[in-house]
Enzyme design. Structure first.
Site, mmCIF file in Angstrom:
data_model
loop_
_atom_site.group_PDB
_atom_site.id
_atom_site.type_symbol
_atom_site.label_atom_id
_atom_site.label_comp_id
_atom_site.label_asym_id
_atom_site.label_seq_id
_atom_site.Cartn_x
_atom_site.Cartn_y
_atom_site.Cartn_z
ATOM 1 C CB THR A 13 -14.865 66.479 4.044
ATOM 2 O OG1 THR A 13 -14.629 67.209 5.243
ATOM 3 C CG2 THR A 13 -13.644 65.663 3.695
ATOM 4 C CB VAL A 14 -17.845 63.952 0.835
ATOM 5 C CG1 VAL A 14 -18.121 63.070 -0.373
ATOM 6 C CG2 VAL A 14 -17.240 63.128 1.968
ATOM 7 C CB ALA A 33 -20.655 59.891 -18.527
ATOM 8 N NE ARG A 45 -28.334 75.895 7.260
ATOM 9 C CZ ARG A 45 -28.688 74.751 7.825
ATOM 10 N NH1 ARG A 45 -27.788 74.032 8.476
ATOM 11 N NH2 ARG A 45 -29.926 74.335 7.766
ATOM 12 C CE LYS A 205 -19.051 53.720 6.625
ATOM 13 N NZ LYS A 205 -17.778 54.089 7.246
ATOM 14 N N GLY A 302 -12.403 60.330 3.584
ATOM 15 C CA GLY A 302 -11.567 61.396 3.011
ATOM 16 C C GLY A 302 -12.227 62.015 1.792
HETATM 17 N N1 HSE Z 1 -16.457 58.212 9.837
HETATM 18 C C1 HSE Z 1 -16.309 57.316 8.742
HETATM 19 C C2 HSE Z 1 -15.017 56.524 8.937
HETATM 20 C C3 HSE Z 1 -16.271 58.091 7.456
HETATM 21 O O1 HSE Z 1 -14.212 56.897 9.793
HETATM 22 O O2 HSE Z 1 -14.846 55.518 8.277
HETATM 23 C C4 HSE Z 1 -16.524 57.249 6.240
HETATM 24 O O3 HSE Z 1 -17.771 56.673 6.217
#
Ligand code: HSE
Length: 438
Positions: A13-14, A33, A45, A205, A302
């Site tokens: 995703t990211v 930059a 993979r 976090k 996202g």
């Molecule tokens: N699983 C995390 C969330 C993704 O739902 O915030 C982002 O860190």
């Protein structure tokens, strides 16, 4: 100047979002930059080439070590996630003299001290804006934008999946499991979604935020973590009646006795802006001595929101590639030799207000017994709701809000209340924060 060469680990995703944003905005990014930033080698993979226009023009391998050991690569972007092999890959990249950009909060929270020491010794950068609150530039804001302040506390909605679940439960009365499945489909949830609902992801976090806010080493193992699994629709509704919303909050607070580090469901006044942050959105409220309260809001997960933070780090690293390592922004905001060994308070010593819900026998004297137990510990009641008994229901729910008290006092009071023969089952306790900016 020649473009900087990036090796990308992960095309999920990211990773996919990062690939696409870098290509789409290549010209704008190069203007910022001072030179182009190009992904020339990627490791994955499994990936879907259909969603990655231009992927055919770069080398792709399934061996991530081939990328971190490639002498051509200047910067490694680690978007694999998890502890291993991410840790080994990052340490290998650093040993090879490469700069690193990562979105991996688990890795930084648990192994950041080791990783930053290695990076310091090698004179390379490790940037991690995307690790906290996805697209919100909260690391930059706290580490640089608030550098003139003494930060007092941080309170954040820093897990989008958990916030989505609580919002859907409140607004639509949806079932917990069904909402979680939707968050997984949308690519928000962690591989192991218990990390989201149990607060582990938020604790990762919070560990990072506390470190850059207070200048302390990363100490994930000292964060108190409580999930949202026990929150009922009744709690959500009683909280609303009392003028509060329930949010899964990460709180880091500096007190005279030490630092509070805790993730738990929390009642917050409905009138606060942060109480109105719904769905998968994240928000971080920071209280600092000079600026006062500032609030940072945006998408916490996202593909492209997170890619936005990854690419910003790539621009930052590219700009300082030639700067003397001593003149760069320190990884953890404070100079490494100036990190403070502040005490992290055990949960018994934290101070907060509480929401209590209990089921009691509908007979005289019951409320008096409960208030006596609270009163003996100096716990003051701020609001109280007693619901009418249902037909044939021998018990009634009582909901209370208390003033701020030490957690140990409250735990003792709850044990005594639960021992009363008039109280059925256990007492639900949800912490309450006023988050006042004064
Ligand atoms: N699983 C995390 C969330 C993704 O739902 O915030 C982002 O860190």
């Amino acid at each position: 100047m020649k473009p900087v060469k990036v090796g990308l680990l992960g095309l999920g995703t990211v990773g996919g979002g990062t690939f696409n944003v870098l290509r789409r905005n290549a010209e704008e990014i190069a203007r910022r930059a001072g030179r182009g930033i190009e992904i020339t080698f990627a490791a994955a993979r499994d990936y879907d080439p259909a969603g990655l226009p231009g992927i055919d023009s770069i080398r792709v391998t399934d061996d991530a070590f081939a990328v971190v050991n490639d002498p051509e690569i200047d910067i490694i972007v680690e978007l694999i996630g998890g502890y291993e092999p991410a840790r080994e890959l990052v340490l290998t990249a650093i040993a090879n003299g490469k700069h690193v950009v990562t979105a991996n909060k688990a890795l930084i929270a648990l192994h950041g001290n080791e990783i930053f020491a290695a990076a310091q010794a090698q004179g390379v950068m490790v940037a991690f804006e995307a690790a906290v609150a996805g697209g919100i530039p909260i690391i930059k804001a706290v580490r640089e934008g608030l550098a003139g302040n003494k930060i007092e506390w941080i309170a954040g909605i820093i897990n989008g999946t958990g916030n989505f679940i609580l919002t859907e439960m409140r607004d639509k009365g949806r079932d917990f499991a069904e909402v979680l499945a939707e968050a997984q489909q949308l690519g928000y949830a962690e591989v192991d979604p218990t990390f989201d609902v149990e607060g582990i992801d938020a604790a990762h976090k919070l560990t990072i935020l506390a470190s850059i806010a207070f200048g302390i080493p990363l100490q994930f193992d000292k964060v108190y973590t409580e999930g949202i699994g026990h929150i009922t629709r009744d709690d959500v509704s009683f909280a609303e009646q009392l003028g509060y919303r329930i949010k899964h909050l990460g709180v880091a607070r500096r007190t005279a006795k030490g630092v509070e580090l805790r993730v738990h469901p929390t009642l917050i006044p409905a009138r606060r802006l942060i109480a109105n942050v719904d769905g998968v959105m994240n928000a971080v409220l920071v209280k600092a001595d000079a600026v006062g309260a500032t609030l940072y809001y945006g998408a916490g997960a996202g593909a492209e929101p997170t890619a936005s933070a990854v690419v910003a780090d790539l621009v930052d690293v590219t700009r300082v590639l030639t700067a003397d390592p001593e003149n760069r922004v320190p990884h953890l905001a404070f100079q490494p030799q100036s990190l403070a060994d502040l005490t992290i308070l055990p949960m018994d010593d934290i101070e907060t207000a509480y929401y209590l819900r209990m089921c009691v026998a509908d007979r005289p004297g019951v409320l008096a017994d409960i208030t006596r137990i609270l009163g003996e510990r100096g716990i003051s009641i701020e609001a109280l709701i007693q619901k009418e008994p249902g037909e044939d229901a021998p018990q009634v729910p009582i909901i209370m809000l208390t003033r701020v008290v030490r957690e140990q006092q409250m735990s003792e009071a709850i044990t005594q209340i639960e021992a009363l023969s008039s109280v059925a089952g256990s007492v639900t306790r949800i912490r309450l924060e006023h988050l006042s900016s004064t």
